[in-house]
Design a protein around this motif. Sequence first.
Motif, PDB file in Angstrom:
ATOM      1  N   TRP A  34       0.927  -1.291  -0.052  1.00 50.79           N
ATOM      2  CA  TRP A  34       0.136   0.031  -0.096  1.00 50.79           C
ATOM      3  C   TRP A  34       0.934   1.241   0.082  1.00 50.79           C
ATOM      4  O   TRP A  34       0.338   2.222  -0.671  1.00 50.79           O
ATOM      5  N   ILE A  70       4.747 -11.895   5.995  1.00 41.11           N
ATOM      6  CA  ILE A  70       3.174 -12.282   5.831  1.00 41.11           C
ATOM      7  C   ILE A  70       2.424 -11.151   5.605  1.00 41.11           C
ATOM      8  O   ILE A  70       2.502 -10.015   6.003  1.00 41.11           O
ATOM      9  N   ARG A  71       1.569 -11.365   4.448  1.00 42.06           N
ATOM     10  CA  ARG A  71       0.668 -10.081   3.855  1.00 42.06           C
ATOM     11  C   ARG A  71      -0.905 -10.591   3.897  1.00 42.06           C
ATOM     12  O   ARG A  71      -1.197 -11.490   3.317  1.00 42.06           O
ATOM     13  N   SER A  76       0.236  -2.390   5.800  1.00 44.66           N
ATOM     14  CA  SER A  76       1.391  -2.010   7.056  1.00 44.66           C
ATOM     15  C   SER A  76       2.102  -0.646   6.489  1.00 44.66           C
ATOM     16  O   SER A  76       2.542  -0.873   5.405  1.00 44.66           O
ATOM     17  N   PHE A  91      -2.025 -13.451   1.384  1.00 44.53           N
ATOM     18  CA  PHE A  91      -3.144 -14.318   1.227  1.00 44.53           C
ATOM     19  C   PHE A  91      -4.125 -13.563   0.444  1.00 44.53           C
ATOM     20  O   PHE A  91      -5.307 -13.755   0.396  1.00 44.53           O
ATOM     21  N   GLY A 131     -11.582  -1.857  11.038  1.00 42.08           N
ATOM     22  CA  GLY A 131     -10.712  -0.784  10.380  1.00 42.08           C
ATOM     23  C   GLY A 131     -12.009   0.439   9.905  1.00 42.08           C
ATOM     24  O   GLY A 131     -12.942   0.225   9.389  1.00 42.08           O
ATOM     25  N   THR A 136      -8.609  -1.781   3.874  1.00 39.17           N
ATOM     26  CA  THR A 136      -7.456  -2.197   5.079  1.00 39.17           C
ATOM     27  C   THR A 136      -7.747  -4.032   5.256  1.00 39.17           C
ATOM     28  O   THR A 136      -9.043  -4.126   5.370  1.00 39.17           O
ATOM     29  N   ALA A 139      -6.477  -8.694   8.657  1.00 42.72           N
ATOM     30  CA  ALA A 139      -5.212  -9.774   9.394  1.00 42.72           C
ATOM     31  C   ALA A 139      -4.444  -8.896  10.251  1.00 42.72           C
ATOM     32  O   ALA A 139      -4.389  -8.915  11.361  1.00 42.72           O
ATOM     33  N   LEU A 141      -4.631  -5.584  11.145  1.00 47.27           N
ATOM     34  CA  LEU A 141      -5.305  -4.913  11.929  1.00 47.27           C
ATOM     35  C   LEU A 141      -5.989  -5.473  13.018  1.00 47.27           C
ATOM     36  O   LEU A 141      -5.540  -4.949  14.296  1.00 47.27           O
ATOM     37  N   LEU A 143      -4.433  -8.429  14.391  1.00 52.81           N
ATOM     38  CA  LEU A 143      -3.241  -8.658  15.152  1.00 52.81           C
ATOM     39  C   LEU A 143      -2.588  -7.642  15.915  1.00 52.81           C
ATOM     40  O   LEU A 143      -1.988  -7.727  16.854  1.00 52.81           O
ATOM     41  N   GLY A 146      -6.780  -2.897  16.662  1.00 54.20           N
ATOM     42  CA  GLY A 146      -7.925  -2.364  15.785  1.00 54.20           C
ATOM     43  C   GLY A 146      -8.811  -1.526  16.743  1.00 54.20           C
ATOM     44  O   GLY A 146      -9.778  -1.999  17.435  1.00 54.20           O
ATOM     45  N   PHE A 147      -8.667  -0.266  16.241  1.00 51.30           N
ATOM     46  CA  PHE A 147      -9.696   0.643  16.663  1.00 51.30           C
ATOM     47  C   PHE A 147     -10.600   0.937  15.525  1.00 51.30           C
ATOM     48  O   PHE A 147     -10.221   1.011  14.341  1.00 51.30           O
ATOM     49  N   GLU A 408       1.096   1.112  13.675  1.00 50.39           N
ATOM     50  CA  GLU A 408       1.243   2.562  13.010  1.00 50.39           C
ATOM     51  C   GLU A 408       3.078   2.955  13.422  1.00 50.39           C
ATOM     52  O   GLU A 408       3.453   4.033  13.333  1.00 50.39           O
TER      53      GLU A 408
HETATM   54  C1  LIG Z   1      -5.505   3.613   4.995  1.00 46.52           C
HETATM   55  C2  LIG Z   1      -5.078   2.944   6.505  1.00 46.52           C
HETATM   56  C3  LIG Z   1      -6.317   2.959   7.444  1.00 46.52           C
HETATM   57  C4  LIG Z   1      -6.040   2.401   8.299  1.00 46.52           C
HETATM   58  N1  LIG Z   1      -7.052   2.570   9.528  1.00 46.52           N
HETATM   59  C5  LIG Z   1      -6.783   2.030  10.555  1.00 46.52           C
HETATM   60  C6  LIG Z   1      -7.907   1.791  11.563  1.00 46.52           C
HETATM   61  O1  LIG Z   1      -8.991   2.364  11.253  1.00 46.52           O
HETATM   62  N2  LIG Z   1      -7.947   1.058  12.478  1.00 46.52           N
HETATM   63  C7  LIG Z   1      -6.869   0.406  12.939  1.00 46.52           C
HETATM   64  O2  LIG Z   1      -6.697  -0.222  14.175  1.00 46.52           O
HETATM   65  N3  LIG Z   1      -5.666   0.442  12.045  1.00 46.52           N
HETATM   66  C8  LIG Z   1      -5.734   1.143  10.999  1.00 46.52           C
HETATM   67  N4  LIG Z   1      -4.772   1.271  10.108  1.00 46.52           N
HETATM   68  C9  LIG Z   1      -3.367   0.607  10.688  1.00 46.52           C
HETATM   69  C10 LIG Z   1      -3.782  -1.117  10.308  1.00 46.52           C
HETATM   70  O3  LIG Z   1      -3.978  -1.421  11.326  1.00 46.52           O
HETATM   71  C11 LIG Z   1      -2.465  -1.656   9.675  1.00 46.52           C
HETATM   72  O4  LIG Z   1      -1.847  -0.879   8.506  1.00 46.52           O
HETATM   73  C12 LIG Z   1      -2.330  -3.181   9.414  1.00 46.52           C
HETATM   74  O5  LIG Z   1      -1.081  -3.672   9.568  1.00 46.52           O
HETATM   75  C13 LIG Z   1      -3.019  -3.367   8.394  1.00 46.52           C
HETATM   76  O6  LIG Z   1      -3.148  -4.807   8.250  1.00 46.52           O
HETATM   77  P1  LIG Z   1      -2.976  -5.338   6.889  1.00 46.52           P
HETATM   78  O7  LIG Z   1      -3.335  -7.052   6.891  1.00 46.52           O
HETATM   79  O8  LIG Z   1      -3.592  -4.677   5.594  1.00 46.52           O
HETATM   80  O9  LIG Z   1      -1.590  -5.283   6.698  1.00 46.52           O
HETATM   81  P2  LIG Z   1      -0.147  -6.356   6.263  1.00 46.52           P
HETATM   82  O10 LIG Z   1       0.806  -5.301   5.610  1.00 46.52           O
HETATM   83  O11 LIG Z   1      -0.787  -7.044   4.980  1.00 46.52           O
HETATM   84  O12 LIG Z   1       0.178  -6.998   7.332  1.00 46.52           O
HETATM   85  C14 LIG Z   1       0.697  -6.509   8.445  1.00 46.52           C
HETATM   86  C15 LIG Z   1       1.579  -7.423   9.269  1.00 46.52           C
HETATM   87  O13 LIG Z   1       0.422  -8.171   9.870  1.00 46.52           O
HETATM   88  C16 LIG Z   1       0.864  -9.385  10.092  1.00 46.52           C
HETATM   89  N5  LIG Z   1       0.101 -10.333   9.435  1.00 46.52           N
HETATM   90  C17 LIG Z   1      -0.522  -9.989   8.290  1.00 46.52           C
HETATM   91  N6  LIG Z   1      -1.459 -11.117   8.109  1.00 46.52           N
HETATM   92  C18 LIG Z   1      -0.927 -12.050   8.730  1.00 46.52           C
HETATM   93  C19 LIG Z   1      -1.281 -13.430   9.069  1.00 46.52           C
HETATM   94  N7  LIG Z   1      -2.156 -13.980   8.163  1.00 46.52           N
HETATM   95  N8  LIG Z   1      -0.817 -14.243  10.127  1.00 46.52           N
HETATM   96  C20 LIG Z   1       0.164 -13.637  10.867  1.00 46.52           C
HETATM   97  N9  LIG Z   1       0.576 -12.260  10.709  1.00 46.52           N
HETATM   98  C21 LIG Z   1       0.026 -11.443   9.738  1.00 46.52           C
HETATM   99  C22 LIG Z   1       2.331  -9.469   9.702  1.00 46.52           C
HETATM  100  O14 LIG Z   1       3.416  -9.031  10.562  1.00 46.52           O
HETATM  101  C23 LIG Z   1       2.185  -8.460   8.603  1.00 46.52           C
HETATM  102  O15 LIG Z   1       3.529  -7.951   8.243  1.00 46.52           O
HETATM  103  C24 LIG Z   1      -5.000   1.803   8.816  1.00 46.52           C
HETATM  104  C25 LIG Z   1      -3.704   1.652   7.798  1.00 46.52           C
HETATM  105  C26 LIG Z   1      -3.737   2.309   6.534  1.00 46.52           C
HETATM  106  C27 LIG Z   1      -2.705   2.305   5.772  1.00 46.52           C
END
Ligand SMILES: Cc1cc2nc3c(=O)[nH]c(=O)nc-3n(C[C@H](O)[C@H](O)[C@H](O)COP(=O)(O)OP(=O)(O)OC[C@H]3O[C@@H](n4cnc5c(N)ncnc54)[C@H](O)[C@@H]3O)c2cc1C
Length: 454
Positions: A34, A70-71, A76, A91, A131, A136, A139, A141, A143, A146-147, A408
Amino acid sequence: MLLTGEALQKLRRSHRGDVITPEDERYDQARRVWNAMIDKRPALIARPRTADDVRAAVLFAREHALPVAIRGGAHSIAGRGTCDEGIVIDFADMKAVRVDAPARIATAEPGARWQEFDRETQAHGLATTGGTVGDTGIAGLTLGGGFGWLEGKFGMTVDNLLGAEVVLATGERVRATDTENADLLWALRGGGGNFGVVISFTYRLHEVGPAIIGGLVVHPFARAAEVLTFYNAFMKTAPDELVGAAVLMTAPDGQKACGIAVTYPGDLAEGERIVAPIKQFGLPVLDVIGPMPYLAQQAMLEQAMPPNLLNYWKAEFVSEISDDVIAVAVDAYSRVPSPISSMLFFPIRGAASRVQPTATAFPHRSGYHLGIYSLWNDRAQNAPNIEWVRETWTRMQPHVSGGVYVNELGEDDGADRVAVAYGPNYERLARIKTKYDPENLFCLNANILPMAAT
Ligand SMILES: Cc1cc2nc3c(=O)[nH]c(=O)nc-3n(C[C@H](O)[C@H](O)[C@H](O)COP(=O)(O)OP(=O)(O)OC[C@H]3O[C@@H](n4cnc5c(N)ncnc54)[C@H](O)[C@@H]3O)c2cc1C
């Protein structure tokens, strides 16, 4: 490490999902995350379709000593969902969301995004805290904590996580529930991707909507200090279920502005009464607070934070939006270099704040999350945008309450900030890490060191 064709063939025999390597024409698209600041070149991207595929990918990584990223939804900000020269377990092809409406439970695969999750659960008039931006990933969020808009009534996302299935570093598949590997479930509720690869999440659902009170009011930036002062006072007396966030931003017409966005997921008439003071305060240039579908509220911020931009973020917690915090925020935003950048105050309140800091791995159970977000689209402007965030964060330091949201943390936040993110839970997390991932295979995250390695 250079992977031989033979090694890759062996992986492809045991991994039924896609395996994308640098020779593949999809590679450049597949390696993107992202945040466009992150530009990494993994040795391969495995897109599992089954738990056995995940196991194969984990065992392959171990055998070939490959770093493992892990994605889930790739959001992130630190780019933890990718790596250089390692394996990405992506994933993208595991997104199923199954709702058991009578039991009020949803089980979701880790590639699902909140908009996909919300769509499935709202089809039954149900939801859980997720989220605020629909694309977003669930996964990462979940872990990290998650607000979200429903936290005041139902707690944070982790508070609604009932269980998970995890592939450990050994390839073993385990369940984490309150009765089975309960220590692992505790750690997954805020300890990030440190313990294994989660292949499914089970959430408690609640009756929500379909209509809630949502939307936002926007005031001219010249009134920002008054709006934030009002917001701080209003939130002190607002009922738990009302979640309101304040934002300094630039409106589509290019004018800087200060907004208050709200959600009340209860009785609509009662909600209208509760939000009336927000609507009556000052002279907003825009007021779209009122009854709306919960799904519309969840989509409201999508355009404010589009993908593929350059991003640099820093976050903190403040106990309240004091005059000092307001003075720094308003002055800083008046000089923001990019109109896409914003500053967000999001409360941890109501049900989310009644959970003890050590009851889950997510410890920050009061005050306001403060996000200082730079987003821009021209690499030549990297320096001023990064500098603006750093300078604003530094100026805010005398007024913060300590703590940072693990989700963050940025790429340049070191071990000291990681420790602050886990706060009083770090030591217990390190013990659980030692039990489930003693060799720290899963280290591309806000990393908790196994005890033997400290
Ligand atoms: C536009 C935007 C809006 C957001 N809004 C909010 C919000 O409203 N509330 C909030 O709380 N946060 C928010 N966030 C922050 C968000 O919680 C993190 O960016 C979170 O990492 C997003 O999860 P993802 O799966 O998309 O990320 P990814 O980049 O895919 O994963 C992040 C990390 O999570 C772990 N992970 C992912 N999948 C797995 C899995 N299957 N097993 C084990 N570990 C795993 C890994 O360590 C990985 O590197 C926001 C972020 C962005 C960019």
